[in-house]
Write an enzyme that holds these catalytic residues in place. Structure first.
Site, PDB file in Angstrom:
ATOM      1  CB  THR A  10      -0.943   0.046   1.224  1.00 51.68           C
ATOM      2  OG1 THR A  10      -1.686  -1.164   1.290  1.00 51.68           O
ATOM      3  CG2 THR A  10      -1.918   1.185   1.173  1.00 51.68           C
ATOM      4  CB  VAL A  66     -12.933  -6.613   0.077  1.00 56.34           C
ATOM      5  CG1 VAL A  66     -12.969  -5.107   0.322  1.00 56.34           C
ATOM      6  CG2 VAL A  66     -13.827  -6.986  -1.094  1.00 56.34           C
ATOM      7  N   GLY A  67      -9.650  -5.854   0.841  1.00 52.65           N
ATOM      8  CA  GLY A  67      -8.762  -5.438   1.927  1.00 52.65           C
ATOM      9  C   GLY A  67      -9.257  -4.186   2.612  1.00 52.65           C
ATOM     10  N   GLY A  90      -0.564  -2.250   5.778  1.00 51.36           N
ATOM     11  CA  GLY A  90      -0.199  -3.497   6.455  1.00 51.36           C
ATOM     12  C   GLY A  90      -1.240  -4.569   6.206  1.00 51.36           C
ATOM     13  N   GLY A 119      -4.341  -6.137   5.870  1.00 55.43           N
ATOM     14  CA  GLY A 119      -5.661  -5.515   5.737  1.00 55.43           C
ATOM     15  C   GLY A 119      -6.711  -6.096   6.650  1.00 55.43           C
TER      16      GLY A 119
HETATM   17  N1  GLY Z   1      -3.319  -3.129   3.320  1.00 56.42           N
HETATM   18  C1  GLY Z   1      -3.610  -3.557   2.024  1.00 56.42           C
HETATM   19  C2  GLY Z   1      -4.350  -4.784   1.962  1.00 56.42           C
HETATM   20  O1  GLY Z   1      -4.410  -5.536   2.920  1.00 56.42           O
HETATM   21  O2  GLY Z   1      -4.922  -5.060   0.922  1.00 56.42           O
END
Ligand code: GLY
Length: 262
Positions: free
Chosen positions: A141, A170-171, A192, A194
């Site tokens: 990210t 889905v994050g 980090g 998600g």
């Molecule tokens: N932090 C990004 C994800 O987990 O998709």
């Protein structure tokens, strides 16, 4: 007087060698803010720099999902009450531009094929994102929070999704309050694992503490300590109406940079 400012990160786990890449994005945002540009423009254009940099897990450098596909998420929120997010988009090197296109629409978010159909109807860049194999050291990210001279705060985040996730997953990045949150005079962005960020509704929780007059650094640290388990690597950036941006990760390996006008 409100001093324009920006804070950006290159993802939990990206490490100090990516510091210079993050600084490039901050310089871009600072240039925009110095010439009187808006926090919206600054956050988007800095995020695009990070999406275009193949070292980061966002846009061009996004990691493969478990089926080999490359699917990107992005979100943007403004302190004047607008929001846009996109989920699992294909063939989209700069999803932050599509998320930003939703800010003034009736809808907040779009997912998958529908998001790409929307992007096509508006003429947004459609190109195969080649992506890369996730490695142990893969980063996660990118995020930017900007503040302009009028006091507008904007948070922009973008990701290819953390490593070893299936195509429909889905994050946190496109979920309000989880990977991003802007409320009143505070913006927060997370990076980090998600799932850990989402379960904790991390960005909302940190913003709420800052709004309760807890100092930013303390608000981030105490929230990470309290709601993120030891196994999950997570980082947070935050910026309020006054002062400098702050970045803190529970592994101390998230490159981040900030700038504030004199
Ligand atoms: N932090 C990004 C994800 O987990 O998709």
């Amino acid at each position: 007087m409100i001093r324009p400012a920006v804070v950006a990160h290159g993802g939990a786990g990206a490490g100090p060698e990516r510091q210079v890449n993050v600084e490039e994005a901050v310089i871009r945002a600072a240039d925009i803010l110095k010439r009187g540009g808006s926090a919206l423009e600054a956050a988007i254009e800095a995020c695009v720099i990070l999406e275009d940099d193949p070292v980061f897990n966002a846009g061009t450098g996004s990691v493969f999902r478990t089926d080999g596909s490359v699917l990107v998420d992005a979100s943007i929120q403004t302190s004047d009450g607008r929001m846009g997010f996109v989920v699992a988009m294909k063939d989209t090197p700069n999803p932050i531009r599509i998320a930003a296109d939703l800010l003034d629409e009736e809808i907040n978010g779009l997912a998958g094929e529908g998001a790409r159909i929307w992007a096509d109807s508006k003429g947004f860049d459609k190109r195969k994102v080649v992506g890369r194999i996730p490695h142990e050291e893969s980063t996660d990210t990118v995020g930017v929070i900007a503040r302009d001279k009028d006091g507008l705060i904007v948070c922009a985040t973008s990701t290819g999704g953390c490593s070893n996730r299936p195509p429909g997953r889905v994050g946190d990045v496109p979920l309000p309050g989880c990977g991003f949150w802007v409320q009143k005079e505070v913006g927060v962005g997370a990076t980090g694992i998600g799932e850990a960020i989402t379960r904790a509704m991390l960005s909302y929780r940190v913003a709420d503490r800052i709004c309760a007059d807890i100092e930013i650094e303390e608000a981030i640290k105490s929230t990470l300590d309290e709601v993120i388990d030891d196994k999950s690597e997570v980082g947070v950036i935050a910026l309020s109406l006054q002062g400098l941006g702050v970045g803190i990760s529970n592994r101390n390996n998230m490159p981040w940079a900030t700038w504030c006008a004199e």
